[in-house]
Design an enzyme around this catalytic site. Structure first.
Site, PDB file in Angstrom:
ATOM      1  N   HIS A  57      45.305  75.951 -60.541  1.00 50.55           N
ATOM      2  CA  HIS A  57      44.084  75.807 -59.751  1.00 50.55           C
ATOM      3  C   HIS A  57      43.176  76.983 -60.066  1.00 50.55           C
ATOM      4  CE1 HIS A  57      45.082  72.287 -57.410  1.00 50.55           C
ATOM      5  NE2 HIS A  57      46.288  72.779 -57.174  1.00 50.55           N
ATOM      6  N   ASP A  87      36.820  76.708 -61.409  1.00 52.99           N
ATOM      7  CA  ASP A  87      36.721  75.251 -61.351  1.00 52.99           C
ATOM      8  C   ASP A  87      35.318  74.761 -61.686  1.00 52.99           C
ATOM      9  OD1 ASP A  87      39.341  75.069 -60.678  1.00 52.99           O
ATOM     10  OD2 ASP A  87      39.040  74.358 -58.648  1.00 52.99           O
TER      11      ASP A  87
END
Length: 325
Positions: A57, A87
């Site tokens: 992540h 991200d």
């Protein structure tokens, strides 16, 4: 899928490496059908390398890029930022930039190509200025000890009398002098702004002064100046700030108030996409745009290649019951 890509400008996939190849939808198979297609691939670590198959992540990719190490207070733990850095910044935005570049190149060559957007590398690229400062001997690899990472007392946040905060960012001497005049600060700090020996006492003095007034008091005092002092607004407060309201920086989209599209263009008008009707989201409607007939779509449902949505199943049940014609 191969029929769909024949009429598409771009395909974007976010699987782990080799998944699309196993499905028969890798770049070789797809570009053979449409040599002008832009094939966007977004992953955490890229399409190859020892970590390419690993899960992760935002915090994972920032850790491997070195960026996470640089975020946080001196002597404290690294602080995970919002997942905007790896991200969205290092991943999605880099993919968008790559897609636009590939589309522009295609207008000259007529050929498509594959974009390998790795979030770890994108996050590293965002930190390019920091690497440049390190190379010049102007940045320490120690967290919280530098000009822009809370190390400098004139680039930090301070708590106000009402337990809220202001952001101070007066890096340039002219701006810092304005800040010192209004706070006020002793002239010794103005003359020695970049003297690191003065920074500990400067920080204590600024914190003491800022703590004597409320956030909004300081906002009013510094509003018309170049001292680079701003109230730290919450996400909800930001929507109602007079500047943001004047520019319509937040727009209503149904029950949601969300940031307006950015950046703005002089000729092309950006608008919020309207919520599509149920009919527009149905597979048959979407696939019809690519030339698939209703019978072909129904055959795909029967084969299990397509799954019907809950809304569509309910609609069909109503039709069969005679409630809806």
């Amino acid at each position: 899928m191969l029929r769909l890509v024949e009429k598409a400008d771009m395909l974007i996939e976010g699987f782990r490496p080799d998944v699309m190849e196993r499905l028969g939808l890798g770049p070789d198979a797809v570009l053979a059908r449409n040599p002008a297609l832009i094939y966007g691939r977004i992953t955490g670590f890229g399409q190859d390398g020892p970590l390419s198959g690993r899960a992760g992540h935002d915090i994972t990719y920032l850790a491997y890029s070195g960026v996470l190490h640089a975020i946080g207070r001196q002597g404290g733990r690294p602080v995970p930022p919002l997942n905007l850095v790896a991200d969205y910044g290092g991943g999605a935005m880099m993919l968008v930039a790559g897609a636009l570049a590939a589309l522009f190149e295609r207008s000259r060559s007529g050929k498509g190509q594959v974009i390998d957007a790795a979030m770890t590398e994108g996050a590293s690229m965002l930190a390019t200025p920091v690497h440049a400062l390190m190379a010049a001997g102007l940045w320490s690899d120690t967290r919280g000890a530098n000009l822009l990472d809370s190390g400098a007392p004139f680039y930090d946040t301070y708590e106000t009398a009402d337990a809220r905060h202001v952001a101070v960012g007066c890096l340039e001497p002219r701006f810092f002098a304005e800040f010192a005049r209004l706070l006020p600060l002793d002239q010794i700090f103005v003359r020695g702004q970049y003297d690191r020996n003065l920074w500990p006492q400067m920080r204590v003095t600024i914190a003491d002064r800022v703590g004597q007034k409320t956030r909004d008091d300081w906002d009013r005092l510094f509003a018309a100046t170049d001292a680079c002092v701003a109230p730290v607004l919450s996400l909800r407060e930001a929507r109602d700030h007079p500047h943001n309201r004047a520019r319509n920086a937040f727009l209503k989209s149904g029950a949601l108030e969300r940031p307006a599209p950015a950046p703005r263009f002089s000729r092309s008008r950006s608008t919020l996409a309207a919520m599509p009707a149920d009919h527009d989201c149905q597979a048959a409607t979407v696939l019809a745009r690519f030339g698939l007939s209703e019978s072909e779509t129904e055959a795909l449902f029967k084969s299990g290649a397509l799954l019907k949505s809950e809304a569509l199943l309910k609609s069909e049940a109503l039709v069969k019951s005679g409630v809806k014609g």
